[in-house]
Design a protein around this motif. Structure first.
Motif, short mmCIF file in Angstrom:
data_model
loop_
_atom_site.label_atom_id
_atom_site.label_comp_id
_atom_site.label_asym_id
_atom_site.label_seq_id
_atom_site.Cartn_x
_atom_site.Cartn_y
_atom_site.Cartn_z
N TRP A 1 0.86 -1.19 0.00
CA TRP A 1 0.00 0.00 0.00
C TRP A 1 0.89 1.23 0.00
CZ3 TRP A 1 1.15 2.97 4.18
CH2 TRP A 1 1.46 2.36 5.40
N HIS A 2 0.29 2.36 -0.32
CA HIS A 2 1.03 3.62 -0.24
C HIS A 2 0.14 4.67 0.39
CE1 HIS A 2 -1.22 4.33 -3.98
NE2 HIS A 2 -1.15 5.60 -3.63
N PHE A 3 0.78 5.64 1.01
CA PHE A 3 0.05 6.79 1.55
C PHE A 3 0.85 8.03 1.17
CE2 PHE A 3 -0.75 10.10 4.63
CZ PHE A 3 -2.12 10.05 4.83
N GLN A 4 0.17 8.97 0.51
CA GLN A 4 0.89 10.18 0.06
C GLN A 4 0.58 11.34 1.00
OE1 GLN A 4 -0.04 11.92 -3.84
NE2 GLN A 4 2.16 12.11 -4.18
N PHE A 5 1.64 11.95 1.54
CA PHE A 5 1.48 13.07 2.45
C PHE A 5 1.26 14.38 1.68
CE2 PHE A 5 4.24 9.91 4.45
CZ PHE A 5 3.56 9.66 5.63
N SER A 6 2.06 14.63 0.63
CA SER A 6 2.02 15.93 -0.06
C SER A 6 1.97 15.73 -1.58
CB SER A 6 3.25 16.76 0.31
OG SER A 6 3.34 16.93 1.70
N PRO A 7 0.74 15.59 -2.14
CA PRO A 7 0.64 15.44 -3.60
C PRO A 7 1.09 16.70 -4.32
CG PRO A 7 -1.51 15.14 -2.49
CD PRO A 7 -0.54 15.60 -1.46
N ASN A 8 1.69 16.54 -5.50
CA ASN A 8 2.11 17.68 -6.34
C ASN A 8 2.84 18.74 -5.49
OD1 ASN A 8 0.71 20.35 -8.25
ND2 ASN A 8 2.24 18.92 -8.97
N ASP A 9 3.83 18.27 -4.76
CA ASP A 9 4.54 19.11 -3.79
C ASP A 9 5.40 20.17 -4.48
OD1 ASP A 9 6.12 19.96 -1.52
OD2 ASP A 9 7.67 18.60 -2.25
N PRO A 10 5.20 21.45 -4.14
CA PRO A 10 6.07 22.49 -4.70
C PRO A 10 7.28 22.82 -3.82
CG PRO A 10 3.82 23.30 -4.23
CD PRO A 10 4.02 22.04 -3.49
N TYR A 11 7.23 22.40 -2.55
CA TYR A 11 8.07 23.03 -1.52
C TYR A 11 9.23 22.17 -1.01
CZ TYR A 11 3.77 25.82 -1.29
OH TYR A 11 2.68 26.60 -1.60
N ASP A 12 9.50 21.05 -1.61
CA ASP A 12 10.52 20.13 -1.10
C ASP A 12 10.12 19.55 0.26
OD1 ASP A 12 12.86 18.66 -1.11
OD2 ASP A 12 14.07 20.24 -0.21
N TYR A 13 8.82 19.39 0.48
CA TYR A 13 8.37 18.72 1.70
C TYR A 13 8.50 17.20 1.50
CZ TYR A 13 6.18 23.17 3.07
OH TYR A 13 5.94 24.48 3.40
N ASP A 14 9.74 16.76 1.32
CA ASP A 14 9.90 15.33 1.05
C ASP A 14 9.58 14.52 2.30
OD1 ASP A 14 12.15 14.74 2.67
OD2 ASP A 14 13.51 15.48 1.15
N SER A 15 9.35 13.26 2.11
CA SER A 15 8.89 12.41 3.22
C SER A 15 9.83 11.22 3.39
CB SER A 15 7.46 11.92 2.94
OG SER A 15 6.60 13.02 2.79
N VAL A 16 11.11 11.46 3.15
CA VAL A 16 12.06 10.36 3.29
C VAL A 16 12.32 9.99 4.75
CG1 VAL A 16 13.30 10.81 1.15
CG2 VAL A 16 14.05 11.92 3.23
N ALA A 17 12.12 10.95 5.65
CA ALA A 17 12.57 10.75 7.03
C ALA A 17 11.80 9.63 7.72
CB ALA A 17 12.48 12.04 7.81
N GLU A 18 12.33 9.22 8.87
CA GLU A 18 11.99 7.96 9.52
C GLU A 18 10.50 7.75 9.77
OE1 GLU A 18 13.40 10.52 10.81
OE2 GLU A 18 12.11 11.07 12.45
N MET A 19 10.06 6.54 9.46
CA MET A 19 8.69 6.09 9.74
C MET A 19 8.76 5.22 10.99
SD MET A 19 6.96 7.40 7.24
CE MET A 19 7.62 8.42 5.91
#
Lengths: 113, 554
Positions: free
Chosen positions: B288-306
């Motif tokens: 499954w996937h969950f997207q935090f910030s679709p079509n992100d303009p701001y570099d709000y990447d979500s690589v950090a720890e889950m």
């Protein structure tokens, strides 16, 4: 023989003077157009190590505001071939792009009026 | 005869057991095995919590350095040490090292060579975040995108596998993850127009087992979230190690920002950027996937720890995943199915979203609407987010998440980038907007509300990992060099020690021969130092080293 020696000394002196000039004579001040192109390239390629508008603490990467404005040769050599933490760029940047960044560096990040 | 055979079998197994880390060893984590630190994040759950109590809120004032080890390296030191049977393993961008954990004596050092050109495709610090241990081998990645296995006893290289060509903008700084017998690695380079992925490797041979792209292509139904061939440079890097639930046989790995930042260059949701992917580690298949910030303009990447935990929600024990997302919201998901449980703002100021809807989709603010029309805007948080890569700690005793949060915005101007292999592919010009007061703070966050029980502010924000213990202490480091200890209940500063450079490392703790040790790397040069223009750091010298602390004998 004496003539030949004089020639060698003369050529050496000329070479020294030319070399000294290239080391010390500053390039003409950058134009607003050069500043514009240089600042754009700097923001794209250089700013994430050398800081926005060249402002950085100067510890983890070189503070380009301190780069001598009369040492074009050192700048081109460092950018083209790399130096210490600076990687070489000559295989991806065109000479005119390095020229534009050099113009920008000589403004200290301040747009010429 | 049978007794003789049994003796022979035991004799054959003993050295293996002493020097090999089995799958069950890795599953214990630092909470069940306080003598070792076998995982990135101190456990598959990435909680960075230890039940050790020798160093506690009363005794921490007696903490003193017991040894210091020079990395012979002037780069940012963000690596998390591992400890196994009295040997400490740590990495830099340029070497892997094995040290006597009690004395700091070097057992072996294996240097890493990479081409001089490599650093030009690394946006945010020349670093490595650590290694992985499994069955007598130590695994790491290299800046020029190789995965390497070494003999943990000698440092001798056993195999070296090439992930991808660094000249196309790809680099590797991630600590590998061992899950269900597979070595998993991520990739960096979303600012260079890469197409991100996660790889699986055979730990014995280095054979490439699978690759799962984090940017959906035409062969994936979600590929329609990318117009045309924009997916080819769609970003979605994966440079922080995922968590793993061995019972569910599922890895949870965060993904980075879209490439370029300018959302008008790729209208659509841009799956699977700024998301978490639940993967089968044996095949790489997305569950499954969950997207935090679709079509992100701001570099709000979500690589950090889950971070994984079992929380009591509405009287029901629930398997959750917690993410202190860079976009300024704290998410709690049901990790069995990826459904949102709650999402709440955890930073003081954000202006990009009106909130998160019940399905987990952000409700864009007018500012974001204008940015998506190509306009310049001021927006909070800035591109470094509400929290950057610095890993949080979750203390199951207090129920709080301790996070180094950020408090600054940016002026954002979209630009239209042209892709050139090996050069940046930003898509925006940004200028930081600083607050009048502190630019960050260590916060003790309630995961279900996002509210902070306490905050320890810092004028120059912290970019170090966080460690919490059952002794009621929270450790973290400052860019000005201090390793600090706080009371987990109220944030009161209990202790500090000034190291020789800025602390960007990840503190860990273990107990050996009756002594609790705390280790952290010191060495400035990461994203804030390079990219903020904060000249207050001009008096903090570079110079990487590892510090190890213990209580002074009373």
């Amino acid at each position: 023989m004496r003539f030949a020696a004089c020639l060698i000394v003369g050529f050496s002196l000329c070479a020294f003077l030319v070399s000294a000039r290239s080391q010390t004579t500053p390039d003409p001040p950058p134009s607003p157009q050069q500043f514009g192109k240089g600042s754009e390239l700097f923001a794209q390629i250089c700013s994430h190590c050398h800081g926005p508008h060249m402002v950085n603490p100067g510890t983890a990467s070189f503070d380009l505001r301190k780069f001598p404005h009369d040492d074009r040769q050192r700048f081109f050599n460092s950018v083209s071939n790399g130096k210490k933490a600076m990687p070489p760029w000559k295989d991806v940047l065109h000479p005119d792009e390095i020229e534009a960044v050099w113009a920008y560096v000589r403004t200290g990040g301040v747009e010429p009026q | 005869m049978r007794k003789l055979l049994l003796t022979a079998v035991i004799a054959a197994l003993v050295p293996f057991g002493l020097h090999a880390q089995t799958a069950s060893d890795l599953m214990k984590g630092s909470q069940k095995d306080t003598a070792n630190v076998l995982n990135y994040g101190m456990g598959y759950d990435l909680q960075r919590f230890s039940p050790l109590t020798q160093v506690n809120r009363d005794t921490v004032k007696h903490l003193v350095p017991v040894w210091n080890y020079s990395y012979d390296d002037n780069k940012s030191e963000e690596s998390q040490p591992l400890v196994y049977n009295g040997v400490l393993y740590v990495t830099t961008n340029a070497a892997t090292m094995a040290l006597n954990a009690k004395t700091g004596e070097q057992i072996w050092k294996s240097k890493i060579e990479y081409p001089d050109e490599t650093p030009r495709i690394v946006c945010c610090g020349i670093i490595n975040r650590g290694a992985a241990l499994y069955e007598g081998k130590i695994f790491r990645t290299t800046l020029d995108a190789f995965v390497v296995a070494m003999d943990a006893k000698t440092g001798k290289e056993l195999w070296r596998s090439h992930a991808i060509d660094f000249k196309d903008g790809y680099s590797m700084t991630v600590a590998p993850l061992i899950a269900d017998g597979v070595v998993l690695t991520g990739i960096s380079g979303a600012e260079y127009g890469i197409r991100g992925f996660i790889d699986g490797w055979d730990p014995d041979t280095g054979k490439h087992l699978w690759r799962t792209y984090t940017v959906a292509g035409p062969d994936d139904p979600n590929g329609k979230t990318w117009p045309g061939d924009t997916y080819q440079h769609g970003g979605g890097s994966t440079w922080i190690t995922g968590s793993f639930d061995p019972d569910l046989h599922t890895v949870y790995w965060g993904t980075g920002n879209a490439g370029s930042w300018n959302p008008t260059t790729h209208p659509g949701d841009n799956l699977y950027t700024c998301s978490v992917l639940a993967l089968d580690p044996k095949t790489g298949k997305i569950k499954w996937h969950f997207q935090f910030s679709p079509n992100d303009p701001y570099d709000y990447d979500s690589v950090a720890e889950m971070v994984l935990a079992d929380l009591n929600i509405g009287g029901k024990p629930t398997k959750v995943l917690m993410d202190t997302n860079r976009n300024g919201f704290f998410y709690v998901l049901d990790r069995t199915n990826g459904k949102l449980i709650t999402a709440n703002q955890y930073i003081t100021k954000q202006t990009w979203a009106k909130g998160i809807d019940e399905g987990g989709r952000p409700i864009a603010s007018e500012i974001t609407d204008k940015v998506r029309q190509g306009q310049e805007q001021d927006v909070w948080p800035g591109a470094m987010g509400g929290k950057n890569w610095s890993p949080v700690s979750y203390n199951p005793g207090t129920g709080l998440v301790y996070a180094n949060t950020l408090n600054f915005g940016m002026h954002y101007k979209p630009t239209t980038p042209e892709f050139r292999a090996g050069l940046t592919y930003w898509g925006a010009d940004i200028t930081w907007i600083w607050p009048d007061g502190p630019r960050g703070g260590l916060k003790a966050i309630d995961p279900m509300t996002g509210k902070a029980k306490w905050e320890a502010p810092s004028d120059i924000p912290r970019f170090s990992g966080v460690l919490s213990t059952a002794g009621g202490v929270v450790f973290s480091g400052k860019l000005t060099g201090e390793l600090e200890a706080f009371d987990a209940d109220n944030g009161k500063k209990l202790w500090q020690f000034k190291t020789g450079s800025g602390v960007e490392g990840q503190p860990v703790t273990w107990q050996q021969d009756g002594v609790q040790y705390i280790a952290v790397s010191s060495g400035i040069g990461g994203v804030y130092t390079l990219f903020s223009g904060d000249e207050r750091l001009s008096q903090v010298p570079a110079g990487g080293s590892l510090w190890v602390f213990a209580l002074a004998p009373q």
